[in-house]
Design an enzyme around this catalytic site. Structure first.
Site, PDB file in Angstrom:
ATOM      1  N   LYS A 105     -21.093  60.426   5.613  1.00  0.00           N
ATOM      2  CA  LYS A 105     -22.448  60.612   5.094  1.00  0.00           C
ATOM      3  C   LYS A 105     -22.673  59.627   3.954  1.00  0.00           C
ATOM      4  CE  LYS A 105     -25.251  63.536   2.173  1.00  0.00           C
ATOM      5  NZ  LYS A 105     -25.463  64.823   1.509  1.00  0.00           N
ATOM      6  N   GLY A 166     -29.979  69.945  -4.921  1.00  0.00           N
ATOM      7  CA  GLY A 166     -29.642  71.051  -5.821  1.00  0.00           C
ATOM      8  C   GLY A 166     -30.836  71.736  -6.452  1.00  0.00           C
ATOM      9  N   ALA A 192     -30.718  68.559   1.761  1.00  0.00           N
ATOM     10  CA  ALA A 192     -31.117  68.803   0.367  1.00  0.00           C
ATOM     11  C   ALA A 192     -32.481  69.485   0.276  1.00  0.00           C
ATOM     12  CB  ALA A 192     -31.145  67.531  -0.469  1.00  0.00           C
ATOM     13  N   GLY A 193     -32.549  70.434  -0.620  1.00  0.00           N
ATOM     14  CA  GLY A 193     -33.804  71.114  -0.913  1.00  0.00           C
ATOM     15  C   GLY A 193     -33.840  72.572  -0.507  1.00  0.00           C
ATOM     16  N   ASN A 214     -25.803  72.883   0.379  1.00  0.00           N
ATOM     17  CA  ASN A 214     -24.615  73.239  -0.399  1.00  0.00           C
ATOM     18  C   ASN A 214     -24.965  74.251  -1.483  1.00  0.00           C
ATOM     19  OD1 ASN A 214     -22.279  73.377  -1.956  1.00  0.00           O
ATOM     20  ND2 ASN A 214     -21.984  71.201  -2.102  1.00  0.00           N
TER      21      ASN A 214
END
Lengths: 263, 74
Positions: A105, A166, A192-193, A214
């Protein structure tokens, strides 16, 4: 697509086929035990991992591989913390040597507080990595032109953000993500988000191939329970996408027959 | 007297004794550091050292090494 009903709905990236459409990060957990338990509960078959200096003063410290078996779970090394193409390429060359695989990634980030994808740096690194034989899943801005260009360069998955890393804000750009998806033929992953389960469902309902998250799990009050919620949220969103939602209408349409009413 | 090799390891200067009558290899260094070779990767002066070349890659004073592994990350 009928396979979804029979539980055979899979997706393939760079020749590797997966059943789970949830990719989870392994960062920001309390400890490695919690990391392992959350991954197990999420059902994820791919996890992102970071590459960092070994603590030479404590060489026997437990390592991620002791808790998350790379033979069972695909490690996807990332370039988190890299702010230049050069750093990202160096990091992934080390990752390839440490892990022995080419699927990575790529993320080249702009400065805090947004850590927004640095697209010129991302293009530069992608070009070098692809020339060096890497299979690049790329974190990128929600930019339709950039997405197509990255795909044409040979990136194996396009992974735009739904909101800053995050932030847990949920998808701020569902319409734009849908429009980008129109012209992307390689796997399309929202990266993300996502803040909670419904955000992951929305991403999957839009038609994404997978969701990468995450913090939404690691920063939940109960990460293992949230991991389980995410597993179901992604499955629900995927099934809803395959099922095809009903059309929206402005006004009511009764669900019960209007004939046979008592008078 | 064994000869001393001074290396920059992960940004810090460290001195090691070279084996008697020979040079310190990457393999020898990782053994001295008690690291599991299957779980780390090594960069010598910003060039990757493939695992297959650990024994034949010799280190000299002034060399800079990065020794990395996988940790949790998003």
């Amino acid at each position: 697509m009928d396979g979804a009903v029979a539980g055979e709905d899979t997706w393939t990236v760079a020749g590797r086929t997966f059943r789970s459409r949830l990719i989870v990060g392994t960062g920001r957990y309390k400890d490695l035990e919690e990391t392992a338990a959350a991954i197990e509960a999420s059902g994820a078959e791919i996890v992102t991992v970071a590459v960092r200096r070994v603590n030479l003063s404590d060489p026997k410290a437990p390592m991620l591989q002791d808790y998350v078996d790379p033979k069972k779970i695909t490690y996807l090394p990332n370039t988190a913390g890299c702010f230049t193409a050069r750093e990202a390429v160096r990091t992934l060359r080390l990752a390839r040597e440490a892990g022995g695989w080419n699927l990575v990634k790529l993320e080249v980030l702009g400065p805090a507080p947004l850590l927004y994808p640095d697209m010129p740096g991302t293009f530069e690194a992608a070009k070098e990595l692809i020339a060096d034989g890497f299979e690049v899943m790329v974190y990128c801005a929600d930019d339709p032109l950039a997405a197509v260009r990255l795909q044409e360069m040979g990136c194996v998955a396009i992974m735009p953000l739904g909101a800053p890393i995050g932030s847990g804000l949920g998808l701020q750009n569902p319409a734009m993500l849908s429009m980008i998806m129109e012209n992307v033929t390689v796997p399309f992953v929202v990266d993300a988000g996502v803040g909670t389960a419904s955000d992951a469902t929305i991403a999957m309902e839009l038609g994404c191939d997978a969701v990468l998250l995450n913090s939404a799990i690691a920063h939940a009050k109960n990460p293992v329970l949230m991991a389980k919620a995410m597993k179901h949220a992604v499955q629900a969103g995927r099934l809803a996408h395959l099922a095809g939602r009903m059309p929206r209408r402005l006004g009511a349409d009764p669900s019960s027959p209007l004939s046979g009413l008592i008078r | 007297m064994p000869s001393t090799v001074t290396l920059t390891l992960n940004g810090e200067s460290r001195a090691f004794n070279a084996p008697v009558g020979g040079a310190l290899s990457v393999q020898g260094l990782l053994v001295l550091l008690e690291l599991d070779m299957r779980k780390v990767a090594v960069e010598l002066n910003e060039e990757i050292v493939p695992r297959s070349r650990y024994t034949e890659t010799c280190l000299a004073s002034g060399d800079s090494l990065e020794i990395v592994h996988f940790i949790g990350g998003g």
